[in-house]
Design a protein around this motif. Structure first.
Motif, PDB file in Angstrom:
ATOM      1  N   LEU A 119       8.333  -1.727  -0.964  1.00 17.56           N
ATOM      2  CA  LEU A 119       6.967  -1.903  -0.647  1.00 17.56           C
ATOM      3  C   LEU A 119       5.903  -1.871  -1.513  1.00 17.56           C
ATOM      4  O   LEU A 119       4.807  -2.470  -1.752  1.00 17.56           O
ATOM      5  CB  LEU A 119       6.811  -0.804   0.840  1.00 17.56           C
ATOM      6  N   LYS A 120       6.205  -0.699  -2.464  1.00 12.92           N
ATOM      7  CA  LYS A 120       5.364  -0.696  -3.719  1.00 12.92           C
ATOM      8  C   LYS A 120       5.136  -2.154  -4.660  1.00 12.92           C
ATOM      9  O   LYS A 120       4.164  -2.229  -4.917  1.00 12.92           O
ATOM     10  CB  LYS A 120       5.874   0.381  -4.731  1.00 12.92           C
ATOM     11  N   ILE A 121       6.307  -2.681  -4.602  1.00 12.45           N
ATOM     12  CA  ILE A 121       6.174  -4.122  -5.300  1.00 12.45           C
ATOM     13  C   ILE A 121       5.374  -4.990  -4.525  1.00 12.45           C
ATOM     14  O   ILE A 121       4.579  -5.585  -5.162  1.00 12.45           O
ATOM     15  CB  ILE A 121       7.673  -4.501  -5.463  1.00 12.45           C
ATOM     16  N   LEU A 122       5.341  -5.089  -3.164  1.00  9.12           N
ATOM     17  CA  LEU A 122       4.732  -5.847  -2.502  1.00  9.12           C
ATOM     18  C   LEU A 122       3.157  -5.845  -2.570  1.00  9.12           C
ATOM     19  O   LEU A 122       2.293  -6.588  -2.677  1.00  9.12           O
ATOM     20  CB  LEU A 122       4.927  -5.865  -1.040  1.00  9.12           C
ATOM     21  N   PHE A 123       2.768  -4.476  -2.793  1.00  8.03           N
ATOM     22  CA  PHE A 123       1.347  -3.990  -2.800  1.00  8.03           C
ATOM     23  C   PHE A 123       1.024  -3.632  -4.415  1.00  8.03           C
ATOM     24  O   PHE A 123      -0.122  -3.194  -4.609  1.00  8.03           O
ATOM     25  CB  PHE A 123       1.219  -2.630  -2.181  1.00  8.03           C
ATOM     26  N   SER A 124       1.886  -4.088  -5.229  1.00  5.84           N
ATOM     27  CA  SER A 124       1.437  -3.656  -6.549  1.00  5.84           C
ATOM     28  C   SER A 124       1.078  -2.389  -6.723  1.00  5.84           C
ATOM     29  O   SER A 124       0.189  -2.014  -7.394  1.00  5.84           O
ATOM     30  CB  SER A 124       0.599  -4.667  -7.190  1.00  5.84           C
ATOM     31  N   ALA A 125       1.685  -1.160  -5.994  1.00  2.00           N
ATOM     32  CA  ALA A 125       0.934   0.049  -5.958  1.00  2.00           C
ATOM     33  C   ALA A 125       1.840   0.883  -6.968  1.00  2.00           C
ATOM     34  O   ALA A 125       2.774   0.779  -7.305  1.00  2.00           O
ATOM     35  CB  ALA A 125       1.146   0.575  -4.663  1.00  2.00           C
ATOM     36  N   ARG A 126       0.996   1.742  -7.618  1.00  3.41           N
ATOM     37  CA  ARG A 126       1.615   2.729  -8.546  1.00  3.41           C
ATOM     38  C   ARG A 126       2.109   3.997  -8.006  1.00  3.41           C
ATOM     39  O   ARG A 126       2.854   4.581  -8.288  1.00  3.41           O
ATOM     40  CB  ARG A 126       0.298   2.921  -9.695  1.00  3.41           C
ATOM     41  N   ARG A 127       1.370   4.256  -6.887  1.00  2.23           N
ATOM     42  CA  ARG A 127       1.687   5.538  -6.359  1.00  2.23           C
ATOM     43  C   ARG A 127       1.765   5.435  -4.693  1.00  2.23           C
ATOM     44  O   ARG A 127       1.194   4.507  -4.194  1.00  2.23           O
ATOM     45  CB  ARG A 127       0.769   6.871  -6.574  1.00  2.23           C
TER      46      ARG A 127
END
Length: 274
Positions: free
Chosen positions: A138-146
């Protein structure tokens, strides 16, 4: 990205999960969310998410235990929740970067799905590993760091155990969660969850470093405040772990107040992190 296998939910009609899956799909689609399955682990996990866009912080909600038991002594054959409160909380959160994860064997099944997976082993290392893998994707899909991990009921326990083992967690938010599993077992005089991790026993020193807020229902006799207070006492006094009581039982009415309450709690958690 090649390891990230996403399946739209349209293929599950006719399965034993179909009616409850249709209900969850309707809740999510009403908000324009997409359903997908994160299926590169022993447990394929059902997920829903707001339209993904690059973000610094992704809030991920983890579902409760669902229909784990039909009665005190009879386990369910299908733990998919009849009413996915965790999903309802997720879609009620007004933040733009929000996603939802079901628990192992909810909505989806695999060769690992025995009754133990949603009873004695509901917080097993294998279930934690599957949840961690799904969060990574899910982090990859949102390009999220945290990530900010939020969990309803048993999903709060899962969120706590997962948070303790990660370095990218900005904070922990739980709703009606039996965070001291041992105290909860003793309160209800039920069999210990022999194959499960307990945040108090496995993870208290690691969790003490995280800013966190825990919401309890003042009329909740499934997870009374005493269980959450027992978890709080297991942390150092200086830990940034607040407990907030609201007028709710175990199911009603967290969702009603959540659009206003979630941003306040997230702000309080992030302020403690700074």
């Amino acid at each position: 990205m090649a390891a990230l296998i996403l399946f739209l939910l349209n293929g599950c009609a006719g399965s034993p999960f179909a009616d409850r899956a249709s209900s969850a799909r309707a809740i999510a689609s009403e908000k324009g969310w997409t359903g997908l399955v994160l299926a590169d682990s022993a447990f394929p996990l059902q997920a829903y998410m707001a339209p993904p866009r690059p973000t610094e912080l992704l809030t991920i909600y983890i579902e409760g235990d669902g229909l784990a038991w039909r009665s005190r002594y009879v386990p369910s054959a299908d733990p998919t929740p009849r009413d996915p409160v965790g999903l309802r909380l997720a879609v009620a959160d007004p933040a733009s970067a929000v996603a939802y994860l079901a628990r192992p064997c909810q909505y989806q099944t695999s060769s690992m799905c025995s009754v133990a997976a949603w009873t004695s082993d509901r917080f097993s290392p294998a279930a934690v590993a599957a949840t961690n893998s799904a969060i990574d994707r899910l982090k990859i899909l949102f390009s999220a760091r945290r990530v900010l991990l939020a969990g309803y009921s048993g999903g709060g326990v899962m969120a706590a155990v997962v948070a303790a083992g990660r370095t990218d967690v900005a904070g922990l938010l739980t709703i009606a969660a039996p965070l001291d599993v041992g105290a909860w077992v003793r309160h209800h005089d039920v069999a210990p969850l022999s194959g499960s991790l307990d945040p108090v026993q496995c993870c208290a020193p690691l969790l003490a470093r995280l800013p966190q807020r825990h919401v309890v229902g003042l009329r909740d006799d499934v997870v009374p405040r005493s269980v959450v207070d027992s978890y709080r006492r297991a942390l150092p006094a200086a830990a940034a772990a607040g407990v907030l009581g609201v007028d709710s039982d175990h199911h009603c009415c967290y969702v009603t107040v959540w659009p206003g309450l979630a941003p306040r709690l997230r702000q309080a958690i992030l302020a403690k992190e700074e």
